[in-house]
Design a protein around this motif. Sequence first.
Motif, PDB file in Angstrom:
ATOM      1  N   CYS A  44      -4.681  16.094  -3.542  1.00 18.65           N
ATOM      2  CA  CYS A  44      -4.052  14.771  -3.399  1.00 18.65           C
ATOM      3  C   CYS A  44      -4.809  13.730  -4.217  1.00 18.65           C
ATOM      4  N   ALA A  45      -6.115  13.942  -4.412  1.00 21.21           N
ATOM      5  CA  ALA A  45      -6.920  13.012  -5.205  1.00 21.21           C
ATOM      6  C   ALA A  45      -6.414  12.948  -6.642  1.00 21.21           C
ATOM      7  N   ARG A  46      -6.069  14.092  -7.200  1.00 17.20           N
ATOM      8  CA  ARG A  46      -5.564  14.142  -8.578  1.00 17.20           C
ATOM      9  C   ARG A  46      -4.211  13.440  -8.681  1.00 17.20           C
ATOM     10  N   ILE A  47      -3.317  13.720  -7.713  1.00 20.34           N
ATOM     11  CA  ILE A  47      -1.992  13.101  -7.725  1.00 20.34           C
ATOM     12  C   ILE A  47      -2.115  11.589  -7.581  1.00 20.34           C
ATOM     13  N   THR A  48      -3.017  11.144  -6.741  1.00 21.43           N
ATOM     14  CA  THR A  48      -3.236   9.708  -6.545  1.00 21.43           C
ATOM     15  C   THR A  48      -3.670   9.035  -7.833  1.00 21.43           C
ATOM     16  N   LYS A  97       5.560  14.789   6.507  1.00 20.48           N
ATOM     17  CA  LYS A  97       6.991  14.477   6.496  1.00 20.48           C
ATOM     18  C   LYS A  97       7.217  13.126   7.173  1.00 20.48           C
ATOM     19  N   SER A  98       6.783  12.080   6.512  1.00 20.38           N
ATOM     20  CA  SER A  98       6.777  10.746   7.118  1.00 20.38           C
ATOM     21  C   SER A  98       8.107  10.020   7.018  1.00 20.38           C
ATOM     22  N   ASP A  99       8.969  10.446   6.101  1.00 25.18           N
ATOM     23  CA  ASP A  99      10.261   9.793   5.909  1.00 25.18           C
ATOM     24  C   ASP A  99      10.078   8.297   5.649  1.00 25.18           C
ATOM     25  N   HIS A 100       9.219   7.996   4.702  1.00 23.10           N
ATOM     26  CA  HIS A 100       8.900   6.596   4.402  1.00 23.10           C
ATOM     27  C   HIS A 100       8.544   6.453   2.930  1.00 23.10           C
ATOM     28  N   GLU A 101       8.972   5.352   2.339  1.00 23.78           N
ATOM     29  CA  GLU A 101       8.745   5.135   0.912  1.00 23.78           C
ATOM     30  C   GLU A 101       7.279   4.903   0.559  1.00 23.78           C
ATOM     31  N   GLY A 102       6.459   4.595   1.546  1.00 23.91           N
ATOM     32  CA  GLY A 102       5.040   4.352   1.286  1.00 23.91           C
ATOM     33  C   GLY A 102       4.185   5.605   1.334  1.00 23.91           C
ATOM     34  N   ILE A 103       4.776   6.736   1.725  1.00 24.12           N
ATOM     35  CA  ILE A 103       4.034   7.990   1.844  1.00 24.12           C
ATOM     36  C   ILE A 103       4.552   9.011   0.829  1.00 24.12           C
ATOM     37  N   ILE A 104       3.655   9.500  -0.016  1.00 19.31           N
ATOM     38  CA  ILE A 104       3.991  10.584  -0.939  1.00 19.31           C
ATOM     39  C   ILE A 104       3.523  11.869  -0.273  1.00 19.31           C
ATOM     40  N   ASN A 105       4.466  12.771  -0.028  1.00 15.62           N
ATOM     41  CA  ASN A 105       4.206  14.003   0.708  1.00 15.62           C
ATOM     42  C   ASN A 105       3.948  15.151  -0.270  1.00 15.62           C
ATOM     43  N   PHE A 106       2.665  15.376  -0.590  1.00 13.96           N
ATOM     44  CA  PHE A 106       2.295  16.434  -1.536  1.00 13.96           C
ATOM     45  C   PHE A 106       2.142  17.749  -0.779  1.00 13.96           C
ATOM     46  N   THR A 107       2.754  18.828  -1.285  1.00 15.83           N
ATOM     47  CA  THR A 107       2.777  20.073  -0.517  1.00 15.83           C
ATOM     48  C   THR A 107       2.313  21.329  -1.273  1.00 15.83           C
ATOM     49  N   THR A 108       1.982  21.246  -2.544  1.00 16.15           N
ATOM     50  CA  THR A 108       1.544  22.426  -3.296  1.00 16.15           C
ATOM     51  C   THR A 108       0.124  22.823  -2.892  1.00 16.15           C
ATOM     52  N   ASP A 109      -0.100  24.136  -2.725  1.00 16.33           N
ATOM     53  CA  ASP A 109      -1.396  24.623  -2.235  1.00 16.33           C
ATOM     54  C   ASP A 109      -2.021  25.608  -3.233  1.00 16.33           C
ATOM     55  N   ARG A 110      -3.283  25.950  -2.961  1.00 17.27           N
ATOM     56  CA  ARG A 110      -4.036  26.964  -3.713  1.00 17.27           C
ATOM     57  C   ARG A 110      -4.009  26.690  -5.213  1.00 17.27           C
ATOM     58  N   ILE A 111      -4.645  25.593  -5.582  1.00 21.73           N
ATOM     59  CA  ILE A 111      -4.608  25.135  -6.969  1.00 21.73           C
ATOM     60  C   ILE A 111      -5.927  25.441  -7.672  1.00 21.73           C
ATOM     61  N   PHE A 159       0.826  -1.196   0.000  1.00 22.36           N
ATOM     62  CA  PHE A 159       0.000   0.000   0.000  1.00 22.36           C
ATOM     63  C   PHE A 159       0.870   1.260   0.000  1.00 22.36           C
ATOM     64  N   LYS A 160       0.343   2.310  -0.623  1.00 23.83           N
ATOM     65  CA  LYS A 160       0.971   3.625  -0.583  1.00 23.83           C
ATOM     66  C   LYS A 160      -0.132   4.666  -0.412  1.00 23.83           C
ATOM     67  N   ALA A 161       0.223   5.845   0.084  1.00 19.69           N
ATOM     68  CA  ALA A 161      -0.773   6.899   0.266  1.00 19.69           C
ATOM     69  C   ALA A 161      -0.200   8.235  -0.160  1.00 19.69           C
ATOM     70  N   VAL A 162      -1.053   9.074  -0.733  1.00 17.81           N
ATOM     71  CA  VAL A 162      -0.684  10.454  -1.047  1.00 17.81           C
ATOM     72  C   VAL A 162      -1.318  11.326   0.026  1.00 17.81           C
ATOM     73  N   LEU A 163      -0.485  11.961   0.834  1.00 16.12           N
ATOM     74  CA  LEU A 163      -0.960  12.752   1.960  1.00 16.12           C
ATOM     75  C   LEU A 163      -0.447  14.182   1.883  1.00 16.12           C
ATOM     76  N   PRO A 164      -1.203  15.135   2.431  1.00 10.55           N
ATOM     77  CA  PRO A 164      -0.773  16.534   2.397  1.00 10.55           C
ATOM     78  C   PRO A 164       0.177  16.862   3.544  1.00 10.55           C
ATOM     79  N   ASN A 165       1.302  17.468   3.210  1.00 11.17           N
ATOM     80  CA  ASN A 165       2.235  17.971   4.222  1.00 11.17           C
ATOM     81  C   ASN A 165       2.554  16.922   5.292  1.00 11.17           C
TER      82      ASN A 165
END
Length: 354
Positions: free
Chosen positions: A165-169, A136-150, A128-134
């Motif tokens: 994050c839904a779009r990135i996922t 900083k999990s320091d883990h290969e299973g977490i994608i840390n998306f940080t861009t705002d006001r889109i 499993f992997k997850a795309v999460l906002p902000n």
Amino acid sequence: MGLPEILITFKTKGLTAIQRSERGIVAVILHDETEGGETLTVYNSITEVDFTKWSERNYDYLKLIYEGVPYRVIVYRMGLEDTNYMPALAVLKNMKWNYLTIPGIATEGVPSIASFIKEARDQDHKTFKAVLPNSKSDHEGIINFTTDRIDSILSKTQFTTAEYCARITGILAGLSLARSSTYYVLNDITAAETPDDPDKRIDAGELILVFDGEKFKIGRGVNSLVSFTTDKGQEFSKIKIMEGVDLYQDDIRDTFEDSYVGKVRNDYDAKQMFVAAIRAYQKSLQPDVLDQSHDNTAAIDVEAQRLYIEGRGIDTSAMDDTAVAMYNTGSRVFISSNVKFVDAMEDLNLVCNM
């Protein structure tokens, strides 16, 4: 099922790896109390989504996900004020999916999702992997998306980091293993808050969006891993590499469970045929997943078998490697592989001599 058929199964999985990787599965948790909605729904296409059973915003999220053309979307519905994700995760844990997203998740809810992904991967060997906002999990299973006001043409209102994050996922779930997500163009975006220090952000494990003067695109396809070790080197921070690693593990594990467990005798000859099947599978993953210049191989794990034998109180000092490899290990199968996953072209160093 006979061994020749199993060999064909492995080869087929390898040859179709790229096509299958283009059609990943997204799991999404949505807060919605629209009348008539089911707690758990599985969609194979956006056309199957009944928009009358979702709020307008949640329908936007589903459209965002399907822009990436995933194979399937599993939706778990929660109450508007419900912040306990454990029941949803307990259900999803027993299902097959690749990426998790919770559009609009509150800041305080992010750590529990990150912990779930880490535990699922590190302890339960899930991919499993997850795309999460902000995050900083320091883990290969977490994608840390940080861009705002889109601002996106896919919605009447602006998306926050947590919402997009839904779009990135959807992108990551639908992207082929033949390429990385680096510089993936987001044609739906008309404006976004891009950072002034993109290199620093990327090195810190952030997935960011950048603007090249004409279009918005993903800066570099990285996950949140930044603390590298002997077991997890810098290559583990690349989403493309981890997709290959996860595909490799899933294919071998699934084939073993479906075609070997309880169906094939566990003697030396059968083990060697299993090894041969893995090698054939590895070869079929070249060149898009595995580096074809590397000696990608597999073999009976002699050291692991030696430890197994000694654990039963038997002295192996007089046994050579062949004797250890041929020893009857009951129902246990010890295999080791040596592979190198291949990345995509991303960095150019061009010297122009005049």
